[in-house]
Design a protein around this motif. Structure first.
Motif, PDB file in Angstrom:
ATOM      1  N   ARG A   3       0.853  -1.186   0.000  1.00  0.00           N
ATOM      2  CA  ARG A   3       0.000   0.000   0.000  1.00  0.00           C
ATOM      3  C   ARG A   3       0.889   1.235   0.000  1.00  0.00           C
ATOM      4  O   ARG A   3       1.943   1.252   0.605  1.00  0.00           O
ATOM      5  N   LEU A   4       0.432   2.279  -0.676  1.00  0.00           N
ATOM      6  CA  LEU A   4       1.235   3.484  -0.805  1.00  0.00           C
ATOM      7  C   LEU A   4       1.554   4.091   0.552  1.00  0.00           C
ATOM      8  O   LEU A   4       2.636   4.613   0.763  1.00  0.00           O
ATOM      9  N   ASN A   5       0.660   4.007   1.510  1.00  0.00           N
ATOM     10  CA  ASN A   5       0.911   4.562   2.840  1.00  0.00           C
ATOM     11  C   ASN A   5       2.040   3.829   3.545  1.00  0.00           C
ATOM     12  O   ASN A   5       2.645   4.361   4.460  1.00  0.00           O
ATOM     13  N   GLU A   6       2.318   2.605   3.132  1.00  0.00           N
ATOM     14  CA  GLU A   6       3.341   1.802   3.779  1.00  0.00           C
ATOM     15  C   GLU A   6       4.665   1.802   3.020  1.00  0.00           C
ATOM     16  O   GLU A   6       5.623   1.202   3.462  1.00  0.00           O
ATOM     17  N   VAL A   7       4.702   2.489   1.896  1.00  0.00           N
ATOM     18  CA  VAL A   7       5.905   2.499   1.080  1.00  0.00           C
ATOM     19  C   VAL A   7       6.982   3.311   1.781  1.00  0.00           C
ATOM     20  O   VAL A   7       6.743   4.416   2.255  1.00  0.00           O
ATOM     21  N   ASP A   8       8.176   2.738   1.888  1.00  0.00           N
ATOM     22  CA  ASP A   8       9.289   3.409   2.540  1.00  0.00           C
ATOM     23  C   ASP A   8      10.021   4.344   1.589  1.00  0.00           C
ATOM     24  O   ASP A   8      10.814   5.161   2.026  1.00  0.00           O
ATOM     25  N   LYS A   9       9.762   4.214   0.316  1.00  0.00           N
ATOM     26  CA  LYS A   9      10.463   5.020  -0.668  1.00  0.00           C
ATOM     27  C   LYS A   9       9.834   6.403  -0.782  1.00  0.00           C
ATOM     28  O   LYS A   9       8.625   6.557  -0.710  1.00  0.00           O
ATOM     29  N   ALA A  10      10.674   7.382  -1.005  1.00  0.00           N
ATOM     30  CA  ALA A  10      10.183   8.736  -1.241  1.00  0.00           C
ATOM     31  C   ALA A  10       9.775   8.885  -2.701  1.00  0.00           C
ATOM     32  O   ALA A  10       8.864   9.649  -3.017  1.00  0.00           O
ATOM     33  N   MET A  11      10.447   8.156  -3.588  1.00  0.00           N
ATOM     34  CA  MET A  11      10.183   8.252  -5.023  1.00  0.00           C
ATOM     35  C   MET A  11       9.811   6.879  -5.568  1.00  0.00           C
ATOM     36  O   MET A  11      10.379   5.867  -5.169  1.00  0.00           O
ATOM     37  N   LEU A  12       8.860   6.873  -6.488  1.00  0.00           N
ATOM     38  CA  LEU A  12       8.401   5.639  -7.115  1.00  0.00           C
ATOM     39  C   LEU A  12       8.744   5.650  -8.598  1.00  0.00           C
ATOM     40  O   LEU A  12       8.747   6.705  -9.231  1.00  0.00           O
ATOM     41  N   THR A  13       8.982   4.483  -9.146  1.00  0.00           N
ATOM     42  CA  THR A  13       9.183   4.363 -10.583  1.00  0.00           C
ATOM     43  C   THR A  13       7.820   4.350 -11.270  1.00  0.00           C
ATOM     44  O   THR A  13       6.784   4.142 -10.625  1.00  0.00           O
ATOM     45  N   VAL A  14       7.819   4.542 -12.563  1.00  0.00           N
ATOM     46  CA  VAL A  14       6.567   4.499 -13.317  1.00  0.00           C
ATOM     47  C   VAL A  14       5.948   3.107 -13.223  1.00  0.00           C
ATOM     48  O   VAL A  14       4.728   2.976 -13.123  1.00  0.00           O
ATOM     49  N   SER A  15       6.756   2.069 -13.198  1.00  0.00           N
ATOM     50  CA  SER A  15       6.233   0.706 -13.061  1.00  0.00           C
ATOM     51  C   SER A  15       5.518   0.533 -11.719  1.00  0.00           C
ATOM     52  O   SER A  15       4.461  -0.093 -11.656  1.00  0.00           O
ATOM     53  N   GLU A  16       6.084   1.088 -10.652  1.00  0.00           N
ATOM     54  CA  GLU A  16       5.451   0.999  -9.335  1.00  0.00           C
ATOM     55  C   GLU A  16       4.138   1.785  -9.301  1.00  0.00           C
ATOM     56  O   GLU A  16       3.155   1.328  -8.720  1.00  0.00           O
ATOM     57  N   VAL A  17       4.130   2.938  -9.950  1.00  0.00           N
ATOM     58  CA  VAL A  17       2.891   3.734 -10.039  1.00  0.00           C
ATOM     59  C   VAL A  17       1.834   2.950 -10.806  1.00  0.00           C
ATOM     60  O   VAL A  17       0.672   2.889 -10.400  1.00  0.00           O
ATOM     61  N   ALA A  18       2.221   2.342 -11.914  1.00  0.00           N
ATOM     62  CA  ALA A  18       1.283   1.548 -12.714  1.00  0.00           C
ATOM     63  C   ALA A  18       0.712   0.399 -11.893  1.00  0.00           C
ATOM     64  O   ALA A  18      -0.502   0.166 -11.911  1.00  0.00           O
ATOM     65  N   ASP A  19       1.553  -0.293 -11.161  1.00  0.00           N
ATOM     66  CA  ASP A  19       1.083  -1.398 -10.314  1.00  0.00           C
ATOM     67  C   ASP A  19       0.112  -0.891  -9.253  1.00  0.00           C
ATOM     68  O   ASP A  19      -0.941  -1.483  -9.032  1.00  0.00           O
ATOM     69  N   TYR A  20       0.465   0.205  -8.599  1.00  0.00           N
ATOM     70  CA  TYR A  20      -0.376   0.733  -7.528  1.00  0.00           C
ATOM     71  C   TYR A  20      -1.740   1.189  -8.054  1.00  0.00           C
ATOM     72  O   TYR A  20      -2.765   0.914  -7.444  1.00  0.00           O
ATOM     73  N   LEU A  21      -1.741   1.886  -9.194  1.00  0.00           N
ATOM     74  CA  LEU A  21      -2.989   2.396  -9.757  1.00  0.00           C
ATOM     75  C   LEU A  21      -3.723   1.358 -10.614  1.00  0.00           C
ATOM     76  O   LEU A  21      -4.797   1.637 -11.132  1.00  0.00           O
ATOM     77  N   ARG A  22      -3.105   0.193 -10.752  1.00  0.00           N
ATOM     78  CA  ARG A  22      -3.668  -0.891 -11.572  1.00  0.00           C
ATOM     79  C   ARG A  22      -3.913  -0.430 -13.006  1.00  0.00           C
ATOM     80  O   ARG A  22      -4.981  -0.624 -13.589  1.00  0.00           O
ATOM     81  N   LEU A  23      -2.881   0.204 -13.559  1.00  0.00           N
ATOM     82  CA  LEU A  23      -2.903   0.696 -14.936  1.00  0.00           C
ATOM     83  C   LEU A  23      -1.789   0.005 -15.710  1.00  0.00           C
ATOM     84  O   LEU A  23      -0.867  -0.553 -15.123  1.00  0.00           O
ATOM     85  N   SER A  24      -1.872   0.118 -17.019  1.00  0.00           N
ATOM     86  CA  SER A  24      -0.758  -0.364 -17.827  1.00  0.00           C
ATOM     87  C   SER A  24       0.407   0.609 -17.650  1.00  0.00           C
ATOM     88  O   SER A  24       0.225   1.769 -17.266  1.00  0.00           O
ATOM     89  N   LYS A  25       1.584   0.131 -17.952  1.00  0.00           N
ATOM     90  CA  LYS A  25       2.764   0.978 -17.845  1.00  0.00           C
ATOM     91  C   LYS A  25       2.676   2.146 -18.832  1.00  0.00           C
ATOM     92  O   LYS A  25       3.052   3.266 -18.499  1.00  0.00           O
ATOM     93  N   SER A  26       2.132   1.903 -20.014  1.00  0.00           N
ATOM     94  CA  SER A  26       2.009   2.989 -20.991  1.00  0.00           C
ATOM     95  C   SER A  26       1.024   4.054 -20.518  1.00  0.00           C
ATOM     96  O   SER A  26       1.245   5.252 -20.734  1.00  0.00           O
ATOM     97  N   MET A  27      -0.046   3.660 -19.835  1.00  0.00           N
ATOM     98  CA  MET A  27      -0.983   4.643 -19.295  1.00  0.00           C
ATOM     99  C   MET A  27      -0.331   5.434 -18.169  1.00  0.00           C
ATOM    100  O   MET A  27      -0.556   6.646 -18.049  1.00  0.00           O
TER     101      MET A  27
END
Length: 64
Positions: A3-27
């Motif tokens: 969960r994003l609230n539990e992420v220890d990272k300050a910055m996310l990759t686009v792949s991590e954003v796609a996974d979290y938002l349940r979107l394709s990487k291109s979206m």
């Protein structure tokens, strides 16, 4: 991805954003090109601040 609230990272990759938002990487990459979407470009690398993503999600929620 955790969960994003539990992420220890300050910055996310686009792949991590796609996974979290349940979107394709291109979206997810398309989102990074939109005005108002929080991202940082370093050369060809695109990073998204976790706090900025949470704030952006809250700003996109429409209330009735």
């Amino acid at each position: 991805m955790e969960r994003l609230n539990e992420v220890d990272k300050a910055m996310l990759t686009v792949s991590e954003v796609a996974d979290y938002l349940r979107l394709s990487k291109s979206m997810a990459y398309e989102l990074t090109r939109r005005a108002g979407f929080p991202c940082l470009r370093i050369g060809r690398k695109v990073l998204v601040p976790a706090d900025g993503l949470k704030a952006w999600i809250e700003s996109q929620i429409q209330t009735s």
